[in-house]
Design a protein around this motif. Structure first.
Motif, PDB file in Angstrom:
ATOM      1  N   ALA A   1      -0.455   9.771  -6.587  1.00 34.97           N
ATOM      2  CA  ALA A   1       0.866   9.976  -7.185  1.00 34.97           C
ATOM      3  C   ALA A   1       1.657   8.680  -7.310  1.00 34.97           C
ATOM      4  CB  ALA A   1       1.653  10.989  -6.360  1.00 34.97           C
ATOM      5  N   GLN A   2       1.280   7.652  -6.541  1.00 35.16           N
ATOM      6  CA  GLN A   2       2.002   6.379  -6.587  1.00 35.16           C
ATOM      7  C   GLN A   2       1.808   5.675  -7.925  1.00 35.16           C
ATOM      8  OE1 GLN A   2       1.518   3.966  -3.080  1.00 35.16           O
ATOM      9  NE2 GLN A   2       2.293   2.114  -4.092  1.00 35.16           N
ATOM     10  N   ALA A   3       0.799   6.096  -8.677  1.00 38.53           N
ATOM     11  CA  ALA A   3       0.575   5.486  -9.993  1.00 38.53           C
ATOM     12  C   ALA A   3       1.816   5.607 -10.866  1.00 38.53           C
ATOM     13  CB  ALA A   3      -0.627   6.135 -10.669  1.00 38.53           C
TER      14      ALA A   3
ATOM     15  N   ILE B   1      -8.835   6.062 -11.484  1.00 36.80           N
ATOM     16  CA  ILE B   1      -8.532   6.482 -10.117  1.00 36.80           C
ATOM     17  C   ILE B   1      -9.652   7.358  -9.555  1.00 36.80           C
ATOM     18  CG2 ILE B   1      -6.928   7.861  -8.703  1.00 36.80           C
ATOM     19  CD1 ILE B   1      -5.646   5.351  -9.605  1.00 36.80           C
ATOM     20  N   ASP B   2      -9.976   7.164  -8.274  1.00 38.90           N
ATOM     21  CA  ASP B   2     -10.916   8.040  -7.574  1.00 38.90           C
ATOM     22  C   ASP B   2     -10.251   9.368  -7.249  1.00 38.90           C
ATOM     23  OD1 ASP B   2     -13.056   6.140  -7.422  1.00 38.90           O
ATOM     24  OD2 ASP B   2     -11.946   5.110  -5.831  1.00 38.90           O
TER      25      ASP B   2
ATOM     26  N   ASP C   1       2.144  16.915 -10.856  1.00 38.25           N
ATOM     27  CA  ASP C   1       3.378  17.075 -10.073  1.00 38.25           C
ATOM     28  C   ASP C   1       4.171  15.775 -10.024  1.00 38.25           C
ATOM     29  OD1 ASP C   1       2.966  19.743  -9.555  1.00 38.25           O
ATOM     30  OD2 ASP C   1       2.107  19.431  -7.551  1.00 38.25           O
ATOM     31  N   ALA C   2       3.460  14.646 -10.086  1.00 40.91           N
ATOM     32  CA  ALA C   2       4.125  13.337 -10.053  1.00 40.91           C
ATOM     33  C   ALA C   2       4.606  12.895 -11.434  1.00 40.91           C
ATOM     34  CB  ALA C   2       3.175  12.292  -9.479  1.00 40.91           C
TER      35      ALA C   2
ATOM     36  N   LEU D   1      -4.276   1.868  -4.879  1.00 45.08           N
ATOM     37  CA  LEU D   1      -2.904   1.753  -5.366  1.00 45.08           C
ATOM     38  C   LEU D   1      -1.933   1.168  -4.340  1.00 45.08           C
ATOM     39  CD1 LEU D   1      -2.610   5.021  -7.453  1.00 45.08           C
ATOM     40  CD2 LEU D   1      -3.078   2.697  -8.225  1.00 45.08           C
ATOM     41  N   VAL D   2      -2.391   0.987  -3.124  1.00 42.57           N
ATOM     42  CA  VAL D   2      -1.580   0.276  -2.127  1.00 42.57           C
ATOM     43  C   VAL D   2      -1.921  -1.211  -2.161  1.00 42.57           C
ATOM     44  CG1 VAL D   2      -1.061   0.019   0.323  1.00 42.57           C
ATOM     45  CG2 VAL D   2      -1.320   2.307  -0.666  1.00 42.57           C
TER      46      VAL D   2
END
Length: 251
Positions: free
Chosen positions: A143-145, A135-136, A185-186, A110-111
């Protein structure tokens, strides 16, 4: 509440192996929905070796007739996105698989992939399509998703399936529990899929807040042995038991 989406790629693979519409992918999908499946998943790849792009439109009509969802998975190439944006399925799951890949075996970075994913997720959102990113479980940027614009993540469950029943299993399941917590949480919904089956699904669904499981390969193999009605009844019983045992979510 966890929903079951049946991935029917293996039925499409059987169809393509003989060059005729047998087995009929739409008829099989309809039977799954009649037997209680909550939705259908399809993962067309560029070579269309199993699912075809034309299947998307046809299966959309089948799922719509039953008031259920179609989830279309794939790498967001220009051709794939054109098919998805024209059909507008309920959900599109983006998967970073290469054209020659045997099966999906890793999630997004995701980066590194942020610049490519952000505009794709925006296009899906503008079209009214719910988005999910494969996602792995140990992805530190999971959380950046949400910041990129995804609605959900689909956790790649091969590590869970591979270690199920071994001494490593509790630690791996704990890692998935942490990932689910970070995602919720995100503000992300959580789906899961890859090598879940009748033997391991109940253990996996001790995790909270799993909205959808996508199961294909194992379900088709189990159906050869047990018959499709018995297999779908088995999955329904597991999901119902998990729902009854789950505490109310505090999230």
């Amino acid at each position: 509440m966890t929903k079951l989406s049946v991935n029917i790629n293996k039925i499409a693979l059987l169809r393509n192996s003989r060059g005729r519409n047998y087995p009929d992918v739409c008829a099989f999908a309809e039977r799954c929905l009649q037997l209680g499946a909550d939705g259908i998943t399809l993962h067309p790849r560029p070579d269309q070796r199993h699912a075809r792009y034309s299947d998307v439109t046809e299966l959309l009509a089948v799922t719509a007739a039953h008031g259920r969802e179609l989830n279309v998975e794939g790498n967001p190439t220009a051709e794939f996105l054109d098919v998805v944006l024209r059909a507008r399925p309920a959900q599109c799951t983006l998967v970073p698989d290469s054209p020659d890949q045997l099966t999906s075996d890793h999630g997004w970075d995701l980066v590194r992939d942020a610049a490519a994913l952000r505009p794709v997720l925006a296009r899906l959102r503008d079209a009214g399509i719910r988005s999910s990113l494969f996602i792995d479980v140990e992805n530190p940027h999971l959380a950046q998703a949400r910041e990129l614009g995804a609605d959900r993540v689909e956790l790649y469950t091969e590590p869970f399936a591979e270690t199920f029943g071994s001494e490593r299993s509790p630690a791996v399941l704990a890692a998935f529990r942490r990932a689910v917590g970070r995602a919720t949480d995100a503000g992300l919904g959580v789906n899961a899929g890859h090598d879940l089956n009748l033997d391991n699904l109940a253990d996996f669904l001790t995790l909270p807040d799993i909205l959808e499981v996508s199961i294909g390969h194992a379900l088709i193999v189990e159906s050869i042995d047990m018959g499709l009605p018995a297999v779908l009844a088995g999955y329904a019983a597991i999901i119902a038991a998990a729902r009854a045992a789950a505490p109310a979510s505090g999230r």
